[in-house]
Scaffold this motif. Structure first.
Motif, PDB file in Angstrom:
ATOM      1  N   ARG A  88      -1.132  14.044  20.006  1.00 52.19           N
ATOM      2  CA  ARG A  88      -1.897  14.283  21.244  1.00 52.19           C
ATOM      3  C   ARG A  88      -1.521  15.620  21.870  1.00 52.19           C
ATOM      4  O   ARG A  88      -2.256  16.160  22.698  1.00 52.19           O
ATOM      5  N   ARG A 117      -6.757   0.438  17.093  1.00 48.95           N
ATOM      6  CA  ARG A 117      -6.161   1.406  16.171  1.00 48.95           C
ATOM      7  C   ARG A 117      -4.866   2.000  16.761  1.00 48.95           C
ATOM      8  O   ARG A 117      -4.435   3.078  16.372  1.00 48.95           O
ATOM      9  N   ARG A 129       5.205   7.482  22.479  1.00 53.03           N
ATOM     10  CA  ARG A 129       5.842   6.187  22.791  1.00 53.03           C
ATOM     11  C   ARG A 129       6.413   5.538  21.532  1.00 53.03           C
ATOM     12  O   ARG A 129       7.268   4.666  21.606  1.00 53.03           O
ATOM     13  N   GLU A 157      -8.329   7.023   4.239  1.00 57.43           N
ATOM     14  CA  GLU A 157      -9.758   6.930   4.566  1.00 57.43           C
ATOM     15  C   GLU A 157     -10.421   8.210   4.079  1.00 57.43           C
ATOM     16  O   GLU A 157      -9.867   9.300   4.248  1.00 57.43           O
ATOM     17  N   CYS A 159       0.844  -1.206   0.000  1.00 57.85           N
ATOM     18  CA  CYS A 159       0.000   0.000   0.000  1.00 57.85           C
ATOM     19  C   CYS A 159       0.879   1.256   0.000  1.00 57.85           C
ATOM     20  O   CYS A 159       0.722   2.135  -0.853  1.00 57.85           O
ATOM     21  N   LYS A 181      -2.066  -0.290  17.204  1.00 63.34           N
ATOM     22  CA  LYS A 181      -0.994  -1.267  17.041  1.00 63.34           C
ATOM     23  C   LYS A 181       0.202  -0.551  16.401  1.00 63.34           C
ATOM     24  O   LYS A 181       0.030   0.473  15.723  1.00 63.34           O
TER      25      LYS A 181
HETATM   26  N1  LIG Z   1      -7.094   3.010   0.355  1.00 65.43           N
HETATM   27  C1  LIG Z   1      -6.444   1.835   0.362  1.00 65.43           C
HETATM   28  O1  LIG Z   1      -6.178   1.277  -0.712  1.00 65.43           O
HETATM   29  C2  LIG Z   1      -6.001   1.231   1.664  1.00 65.43           C
HETATM   30  C3  LIG Z   1      -5.051   0.216   1.695  1.00 65.43           C
HETATM   31  C4  LIG Z   1      -4.627  -0.289   2.936  1.00 65.43           C
HETATM   32  C5  LIG Z   1      -5.193   0.199   4.107  1.00 65.43           C
HETATM   33  N2  LIG Z   1      -6.161   1.150   4.018  1.00 65.43           N
HETATM   34  C6  LIG Z   1      -6.755   1.740   5.249  1.00 65.43           C
HETATM   35  O2  LIG Z   1      -5.716   2.471   5.830  1.00 65.43           O
HETATM   36  C7  LIG Z   1      -5.994   2.668   7.189  1.00 65.43           C
HETATM   37  C8  LIG Z   1      -4.736   2.453   7.977  1.00 65.43           C
HETATM   38  O3  LIG Z   1      -4.475   1.086   8.149  1.00 65.43           O
HETATM   39  P1  LIG Z   1      -3.410   0.647   9.208  1.00 65.43           P
HETATM   40  O4  LIG Z   1      -3.367  -0.832   9.171  1.00 65.43           O
HETATM   41  O5  LIG Z   1      -2.163   1.414   9.020  1.00 65.43           O
HETATM   42  O6  LIG Z   1      -4.135   1.158  10.563  1.00 65.43           O
HETATM   43  P2  LIG Z   1      -3.608   1.075  12.044  1.00 65.43           P
HETATM   44  O7  LIG Z   1      -2.429   0.189  12.150  1.00 65.43           O
HETATM   45  O8  LIG Z   1      -4.775   0.795  12.909  1.00 65.43           O
HETATM   46  O9  LIG Z   1      -3.153   2.599  12.301  1.00 65.43           O
HETATM   47  C9  LIG Z   1      -2.806   2.998  13.542  1.00 65.43           C
HETATM   48  C10 LIG Z   1      -2.156   4.382  13.461  1.00 65.43           C
HETATM   49  O10 LIG Z   1      -3.147   5.399  13.636  1.00 65.43           O
HETATM   50  C11 LIG Z   1      -2.684   6.284  14.664  1.00 65.43           C
HETATM   51  N3  LIG Z   1      -3.817   6.876  15.373  1.00 65.43           N
HETATM   52  C12 LIG Z   1      -4.748   6.241  16.117  1.00 65.43           C
HETATM   53  N4  LIG Z   1      -5.636   7.127  16.606  1.00 65.43           N
HETATM   54  C13 LIG Z   1      -5.236   8.364  16.163  1.00 65.43           C
HETATM   55  C14 LIG Z   1      -5.734   9.698  16.332  1.00 65.43           C
HETATM   56  N5  LIG Z   1      -6.827   9.949  17.058  1.00 65.43           N
HETATM   57  N6  LIG Z   1      -5.084  10.702  15.694  1.00 65.43           N
HETATM   58  C15 LIG Z   1      -3.984  10.468  14.955  1.00 65.43           C
HETATM   59  N7  LIG Z   1      -3.449   9.226  14.770  1.00 65.43           N
HETATM   60  C16 LIG Z   1      -4.082   8.200  15.374  1.00 65.43           C
HETATM   61  C17 LIG Z   1      -1.846   5.403  15.563  1.00 65.43           C
HETATM   62  O11 LIG Z   1      -0.961   6.200  16.324  1.00 65.43           O
HETATM   63  P3  LIG Z   1      -0.435   5.812  17.812  1.00 65.43           P
HETATM   64  O12 LIG Z   1      -0.769   4.347  18.061  1.00 65.43           O
HETATM   65  O13 LIG Z   1       1.036   6.072  17.739  1.00 65.43           O
HETATM   66  O14 LIG Z   1      -1.185   6.693  18.750  1.00 65.43           O
HETATM   67  C18 LIG Z   1      -1.125   4.554  14.538  1.00 65.43           C
HETATM   68  O15 LIG Z   1      -0.048   5.306  13.984  1.00 65.43           O
HETATM   69  C19 LIG Z   1      -7.151   1.719   7.510  1.00 65.43           C
HETATM   70  O16 LIG Z   1      -8.326   2.482   7.595  1.00 65.43           O
HETATM   71  C20 LIG Z   1      -7.200   0.789   6.338  1.00 65.43           C
HETATM   72  O17 LIG Z   1      -8.509   0.308   6.127  1.00 65.43           O
HETATM   73  C21 LIG Z   1      -6.562   1.687   2.846  1.00 65.43           C
END
Ligand SMILES: NC(=O)c1ccc[n+]([C@@H]2O[C@H](COP(=O)([O-])OP(=O)(O)OC[C@H]3O[C@@H](n4cnc5c(N)ncnc54)[C@H](OP(=O)(O)O)[C@@H]3O)[C@@H](O)[C@H]2O)c1
Length: 332
Positions: free
Chosen positions: A205, A312, A188, A245, A140, A314
């Motif tokens: 934050r 969200r 962290r 998103e 991705c 990890k």
């Molecule tokens: N469009 C596409 O083709 C495509 C492809 C792949 C994935 N996606 C989408 O991409 C998204 C990301 O996937 P992922 O696996 O990377 O998700 P993920 O692992 O759940 O992402 C977590 C990240 O979001 C941060 N976060 C959580 N709450 C937050 C907040 N309130 N403000 C700012 N940052 C925050 C976390 O930061 P901390 O833990 O450090 O706080 C961490 O860096 C998903 O929605 C997935 O469905 C889309």
């Protein structure tokens, strides 16, 4: 074989471990004995029918309007080729492979994958858990930063959700392309992100990243928390906002910016090709990117893995270790 199966959309505990028949392979297909898989945000979205914004309806129609069509989720895998169908030439039994299953099914001990799909020989320097952790996030990030908004050396790139499943590769790949990278995540995770190459780190934050004063060529938001209206403030005059998103309003704004130029909002979805997976393999083999694993669970404990993904928060990938082959040698 053991597989994680679900009948209806719902909370993590709708997923149950079941004995199921091994997939049968046909011409041009490869049967992989999985050693490791992952639970991704996509698995969680399909299990819970939690598709974001404008993608809810198309997501639900694709997943199954009333009940899920694919009862075994999981896309990433790493393992060994068990057998191959007729006319398969690229893979042979015993090969160490990794990739993405095109129709889910990877939360199981065996997976059938087309030879021409997103399957590749593993980099020799990686173990199964690392290899399984790479495809979803790294493909991705690669496609978004190489093809949709090609990153140029010296550009200033901000990665939102930098510590997540896509973000950890977004940081490494933007850096690999020569960008000056600002990574946004909780404090962290800052040491990790700096070790991955981030030049600057911001704790969302403590600071509103859209009010920092600095301007960026590209803002790649994987967390889904930044909005174009605010991000505009920190984009250069020809800068791009690339969120993973998006909602209906974003679709109109993207259309508007594509017609009138200036600061751009780009909405894209990536596919999973063998060529892109091989590019990720080569990046990992050369050391340009490394796999980041948040936590590991046995297949029997996959419900706990889902719960971790749903936080969200990890850091990188949540890996599923499959039972050792000897445990089911006589199983079919
Ligand atoms: N469009 C596409 O083709 C495509 C492809 C792949 C994935 N996606 C989408 O991409 C998204 C990301 O996937 P992922 O696996 O990377 O998700 P993920 O692992 O759940 O992402 C977590 C990240 O979001 C941060 N976060 C959580 N709450 C937050 C907040 N309130 N403000 C700012 N940052 C925050 C976390 O930061 P901390 O833990 O450090 O706080 C961490 O860096 C998903 O929605 C997935 O469905 C889309």
């Amino acid at each position: 074989m053991k597989a994680a199966h679900y009948e209806n959309y719902g909370a993590a505990d709708v997923v149950k471990i079941r004995d199921m028949p091994r997939p049968e392979i046909g011409e041009g297909e490869v049967l992989v004995r999985s050693a490791a898989g992952t639970v991704t945000t996509a698995d969680w979205r399909f299990r819970a029918s939690a598709f974001p914004g404008a993608l809810w309806l198309p997501g639900r129609l694709m997943a199954g309007p009333l009940a899920p069509r694919r009862k075994v989720l999981g896309s990433e895998f790493a393992g060994q080729v068990d057998s191959v169908g007729a006319n398969v030439s690229r893979f042979k039994p015993g090969d160490r492979v990794f990739g993405m299953s095109p129709k889910f099914g990877a939360h199981a001990e065996y997976i059938a994958v087309p030879e021409t799909g997103a399957i590749a020989h593993m980099p020799e320097n990686l173990d199964f858990a690392d290899a399984a952790a790479l495809p979803f996030g790294a493909v991705c990030a690669l496609v978004f930063l190489r093809d949709f908004a090609p990153v140029q050396p010296g550009q200033k790139v901000l990665v939102g959700g930098a510590s997540g499943g896509v973000g950890v590769y977004g940081v490494q790949i933007a850096k690999h392309f020569g960008a000056e990278v600002t990574a946004v995540a909780s404090a962290r995770n800052h040491d990790l992100l700096q070790s991955l190459g981030a030049d600057h780190v911001i704790d969302y934050r403590k600071q509103d990243v859209t009010r920092g004063g600095k301007e960026f060529d590209l803002v790649f938001d994987t967390a889904g928390t930044l909005k174009f209206g605010a991000v505009r403030r920190i984009l250069k005059s020809d800068g791009i906002f690339l969120p993973l998103e998006f909602g209906i309003a974003d679709a109109f704004a993207a259309l508007w910016t594509s017609v009138f130029g200036g600061k751009k909002l780009l909405l894209r979805v990536n596919g999973d090709s063998q060529a892109d997976l091989e590019a990720v393999r080569d990046l990992a083999a050369s050391g340009a990117i490394r796999a980041i694993i948040d936590s590991r669970y046995q297949l029997a404990d996959i419900v706990d893995a889902y719960r971790r993904v749903e936080t969200r928060h990890k850091t990188g990938s949540v890996v599923i270790d499959m039972p050792a082959p000897s445990a089911d040698a006589a199983d079919a």
